[in-house]
Scaffold this motif. Sequence first.
Motif, PDB file in Angstrom:
ATOM      1  N   GLY A 185      22.382 -34.445   9.399  1.00  0.00           N
ATOM      2  CA  GLY A 185      22.511 -33.046   9.777  1.00  0.00           C
ATOM      3  C   GLY A 185      22.526 -32.119   8.574  1.00  0.00           C
ATOM      4  O   GLY A 185      22.459 -32.555   7.420  1.00  0.00           O
ATOM      5  N   GLN A 208      33.215 -33.742  17.189  1.00  0.00           N
ATOM      6  CA  GLN A 208      32.482 -35.010  17.100  1.00  0.00           C
ATOM      7  C   GLN A 208      31.685 -34.970  15.800  1.00  0.00           C
ATOM      8  O   GLN A 208      30.898 -34.056  15.579  1.00  0.00           O
ATOM      9  CB  GLN A 208      31.550 -35.178  18.301  1.00  0.00           C
ATOM     10  CG  GLN A 208      30.674 -36.418  18.202  1.00  0.00           C
ATOM     11  CD  GLN A 208      29.958 -36.729  19.513  1.00  0.00           C
ATOM     12  OE1 GLN A 208      30.611 -36.957  20.533  1.00  0.00           O
ATOM     13  NE2 GLN A 208      28.639 -36.725  19.501  1.00  0.00           N
ATOM     14  N   PHE A 235      25.935 -43.593  17.340  1.00  0.00           N
ATOM     15  CA  PHE A 235      24.679 -43.643  16.592  1.00  0.00           C
ATOM     16  C   PHE A 235      23.776 -44.687  17.241  1.00  0.00           C
ATOM     17  O   PHE A 235      23.939 -45.882  16.974  1.00  0.00           O
ATOM     18  CB  PHE A 235      24.925 -44.056  15.135  1.00  0.00           C
ATOM     19  CG  PHE A 235      25.904 -43.184  14.388  1.00  0.00           C
ATOM     20  CD1 PHE A 235      25.680 -41.832  14.230  1.00  0.00           C
ATOM     21  CD2 PHE A 235      27.053 -43.738  13.821  1.00  0.00           C
ATOM     22  CE1 PHE A 235      26.576 -41.031  13.525  1.00  0.00           C
ATOM     23  CE2 PHE A 235      27.951 -42.951  13.111  1.00  0.00           C
ATOM     24  CZ  PHE A 235      27.718 -41.586  12.965  1.00  0.00           C
ATOM     25  N   GLU A 242      22.183 -27.872  14.153  1.00  0.00           N
ATOM     26  CA  GLU A 242      22.315 -28.358  12.774  1.00  0.00           C
ATOM     27  C   GLU A 242      22.708 -29.836  12.717  1.00  0.00           C
ATOM     28  O   GLU A 242      22.747 -30.430  11.649  1.00  0.00           O
ATOM     29  CB  GLU A 242      23.315 -27.515  11.976  1.00  0.00           C
ATOM     30  CG  GLU A 242      24.688 -27.286  12.599  1.00  0.00           C
ATOM     31  CD  GLU A 242      24.739 -26.045  13.466  1.00  0.00           C
ATOM     32  OE1 GLU A 242      24.071 -26.061  14.521  1.00  0.00           O
ATOM     33  OE2 GLU A 242      25.452 -25.098  13.124  1.00  0.00           O
ATOM     34  N   GLY A 258      20.130 -36.328  14.235  1.00  0.00           N
ATOM     35  CA  GLY A 258      19.588 -37.129  15.321  1.00  0.00           C
ATOM     36  C   GLY A 258      18.882 -36.303  16.382  1.00  0.00           C
ATOM     37  O   GLY A 258      18.471 -35.154  16.131  1.00  0.00           O
ATOM     38  N   GLY A 306      27.218 -30.251  12.307  1.00  0.00           N
ATOM     39  CA  GLY A 306      27.582 -29.482  11.122  1.00  0.00           C
ATOM     40  C   GLY A 306      29.055 -29.528  10.760  1.00  0.00           C
ATOM     41  O   GLY A 306      29.476 -28.872   9.810  1.00  0.00           O
ATOM     42  N   GLY A 311      29.213 -36.868  12.949  1.00  0.00           N
ATOM     43  CA  GLY A 311      28.243 -37.931  12.739  1.00  0.00           C
ATOM     44  C   GLY A 311      27.974 -38.198  11.273  1.00  0.00           C
ATOM     45  O   GLY A 311      28.488 -39.174  10.696  1.00  0.00           O
ATOM     46  N   THR A 312      27.204 -37.316  10.649  1.00  0.00           N
ATOM     47  CA  THR A 312      26.694 -37.568   9.304  1.00  0.00           C
ATOM     48  C   THR A 312      27.785 -37.958   8.305  1.00  0.00           C
ATOM     49  O   THR A 312      27.604 -38.899   7.516  1.00  0.00           O
ATOM     50  CB  THR A 312      25.940 -36.319   8.800  1.00  0.00           C
ATOM     51  OG1 THR A 312      24.934 -35.983   9.758  1.00  0.00           O
ATOM     52  CG2 THR A 312      25.294 -36.571   7.449  1.00  0.00           C
ATOM     53  N   VAL A 324      22.441 -47.468  15.081  1.00  0.00           N
ATOM     54  CA  VAL A 324      23.128 -47.527  13.786  1.00  0.00           C
ATOM     55  C   VAL A 324      24.654 -47.554  13.932  1.00  0.00           C
ATOM     56  O   VAL A 324      25.377 -47.434  12.946  1.00  0.00           O
ATOM     57  CB  VAL A 324      22.718 -46.350  12.863  1.00  0.00           C
ATOM     58  CG1 VAL A 324      22.948 -46.704  11.395  1.00  0.00           C
ATOM     59  CG2 VAL A 324      21.273 -45.943  13.034  1.00  0.00           C
ATOM     60  N   TRP A 352      18.092 -40.048   9.954  1.00  0.00           N
ATOM     61  CA  TRP A 352      18.691 -38.923  10.691  1.00  0.00           C
ATOM     62  C   TRP A 352      19.909 -38.418   9.937  1.00  0.00           C
ATOM     63  O   TRP A 352      20.794 -39.195   9.563  1.00  0.00           O
ATOM     64  CB  TRP A 352      19.101 -39.350  12.097  1.00  0.00           C
ATOM     65  CG  TRP A 352      18.037 -39.952  12.942  1.00  0.00           C
ATOM     66  CD1 TRP A 352      18.158 -41.055  13.721  1.00  0.00           C
ATOM     67  CD2 TRP A 352      16.691 -39.489  13.144  1.00  0.00           C
ATOM     68  NE1 TRP A 352      16.981 -41.306  14.382  1.00  0.00           N
ATOM     69  CE2 TRP A 352      16.061 -40.364  14.040  1.00  0.00           C
ATOM     70  CE3 TRP A 352      15.943 -38.422  12.636  1.00  0.00           C
ATOM     71  CZ2 TRP A 352      14.741 -40.214  14.458  1.00  0.00           C
ATOM     72  CZ3 TRP A 352      14.620 -38.273  13.037  1.00  0.00           C
ATOM     73  CH2 TRP A 352      14.045 -39.147  13.928  1.00  0.00           C
TER      74      TRP A 352
HETATM   75  C1  LIG Z   1      21.623 -42.140  13.193  1.00  0.00           C
HETATM   76  C2  LIG Z   1      22.100 -41.273  14.324  1.00  0.00           C
HETATM   77  C3  LIG Z   1      21.945 -41.718  15.616  1.00  0.00           C
HETATM   78  C4  LIG Z   1      22.429 -40.951  16.675  1.00  0.00           C
HETATM   79  N1  LIG Z   1      22.306 -41.438  17.950  1.00  0.00           N
HETATM   80  C5  LIG Z   1      22.919 -40.804  18.968  1.00  0.00           C
HETATM   81  C6  LIG Z   1      22.964 -41.401  20.258  1.00  0.00           C
HETATM   82  O1  LIG Z   1      22.421 -42.480  20.497  1.00  0.00           O
HETATM   83  N2  LIG Z   1      23.641 -40.735  21.218  1.00  0.00           N
HETATM   84  C7  LIG Z   1      24.266 -39.526  20.987  1.00  0.00           C
HETATM   85  O2  LIG Z   1      24.904 -38.995  21.892  1.00  0.00           O
HETATM   86  N3  LIG Z   1      24.211 -38.934  19.779  1.00  0.00           N
HETATM   87  C8  LIG Z   1      23.562 -39.551  18.768  1.00  0.00           C
HETATM   88  N4  LIG Z   1      23.537 -38.964  17.513  1.00  0.00           N
HETATM   89  C9  LIG Z   1      24.095 -37.608  17.318  1.00  0.00           C
HETATM   90  C10 LIG Z   1      25.554 -37.700  16.970  1.00  0.00           C
HETATM   91  O3  LIG Z   1      26.247 -38.279  18.042  1.00  0.00           O
HETATM   92  C11 LIG Z   1      26.220 -36.349  16.646  1.00  0.00           C
HETATM   93  O4  LIG Z   1      26.158 -35.486  17.749  1.00  0.00           O
HETATM   94  C12 LIG Z   1      25.687 -35.660  15.446  1.00  0.00           C
HETATM   95  O5  LIG Z   1      25.558 -36.576  14.376  1.00  0.00           O
HETATM   96  C13 LIG Z   1      26.640 -34.542  15.048  1.00  0.00           C
HETATM   97  O6  LIG Z   1      26.156 -33.800  13.980  1.00  0.00           O
HETATM   98  P1  LIG Z   1      26.559 -34.086  12.439  1.00  0.00           P
HETATM   99  O7  LIG Z   1      25.737 -35.230  12.026  1.00  0.00           O
HETATM  100  O8  LIG Z   1      26.196 -32.818  11.752  1.00  0.00           O
HETATM  101  O9  LIG Z   1      28.025 -34.397  12.390  1.00  0.00           O
HETATM  102  C14 LIG Z   1      23.045 -39.691  16.435  1.00  0.00           C
HETATM  103  C15 LIG Z   1      23.179 -39.245  15.115  1.00  0.00           C
HETATM  104  C16 LIG Z   1      22.731 -40.026  14.072  1.00  0.00           C
HETATM  105  C17 LIG Z   1      22.947 -39.564  12.657  1.00  0.00           C
END
Ligand SMILES: Cc1cc2nc3c(=O)[nH]c(=O)nc-3n(C[C@H](O)[C@H](O)[C@H](O)COP(=O)(O)O)c2cc1C
Length: 356
Positions: free
Chosen positions: A327, A239, A21, A181, A184, A220, A241-242, A24, A325
């Motif tokens: 998803g 992988q 992130f 979906e 970020g 997603g 994130g959310t 973050v 940010w």
């Molecule tokens: C706050 C935030 C910052 C992010 N920053 C990056 C980043 O710097 N580099 C990166 O590869 N992905 C970044 N992402 C994307 C995530 O690595 C990831 O691919 C994504 O959250 C996956 O989808 P999901 O949220 O539905 O699980 C970020 C996501 C969020 C929520």
Amino acid sequence: MGARALQELLGIGHPIVLAPFGGVSSIELTTTVTELGGLGSYGLYGYGPDRIRETVDALRAASSGPFALNLWLPTGDEVTPADVDLACSSAATAVAPLFAELGLDRPQSPERFLPSFDDQLDAVLDARPAALSLVFGVPAPDVVERAHTRGIAVVGTATTVAEAVALADGGVDVVVATGAEGAGHRVSFLRPAEESLVGTFALLPQVVDAVDVPVVAAGGVADRRGVAAAFALGASGVQVGTAFLATRQSAASDAYRAAIASAAADSSVLTRAMSGRLARGLPNRAVRTIEDAGAIAPFPAQNWLTGQFRAEAGRRGVGDLQSLWMGQAAGLSHEDDAAAVFAELLAGVPDAARSA
Ligand SMILES: Cc1cc2nc3c(=O)[nH]c(=O)nc-3n(C[C@H](O)[C@H](O)[C@H](O)COP(=O)(O)O)c2cc1C
């Protein structure tokens, strides 16, 4: 590609990757996921070499396990303070009310918007993480070679099949296939992001068919069903994130975590408002104010500009003036504890891909 190839390559017990992130990431969340047997990632967007070294020291103090460090590759079209008179720009006028609301002065342009990529890379390579994960392009051959010489796996990120093929041809060890979906930035690099919006379900199996390296599904995936689906479609890992960002171990503010907890599948939008590049997040008041004004500076000027009020809004817990940010699976993020999220995700991993 066998399901265990990813785990062997990265030295992890379970094929679950905590997303990086930018801005973050937290030491606690990254090392929690690593300690649970997954791969904790840490986003280093905007970090200079000293901050990278401090971050790595903190990661190593908290865990001796493997982690990934994430950088944004330069794309060559980033504007510098010499290119844009930000102080007098319509983009600055558009956000002036948001600065005023927080009692902040209109900012003067900095010396530079971003640290040098070469300096960031040197610091990351010196740190020898298990993986160097990259977005916004194919790393140059010498980047891959320098990483490999140090035993660092190189992870590239694709939003289309063509990008995945370009990454594999460029020598990366792992491709993250990230569907539209996901939260970020859309990290497209061959065609404009708006023309590269492929969903995870369609993207993943086509990437798996097209490349010979392990493919990690992103976008997603938030519970055991998403993980099982990703593996059924040929993923070697996921992988996430959310779902992790919503937990108490994350660095997201309380307001941010509350916004994820109350979000629905259709709550997020794709917008260039906050950074100048297309990203998925909640259309809060900051996004609406900027989009209504129709004045957005090019990346990274816009990201720097909004960063000046976002930081203060974060400190004060004003969710309406932060980048939220998230998803489309945000509505599945019910857990407040990263270990509970990890256990839920692990329940969807097929037996053959689990550590004994
Ligand atoms: C706050 C935030 C910052 C992010 N920053 C990056 C980043 O710097 N580099 C990166 O590869 N992905 C970044 N992402 C994307 C995530 O690595 C990831 O691919 C994504 O959250 C996956 O989808 P999901 O949220 O539905 O699980 C970020 C996501 C969020 C929520």
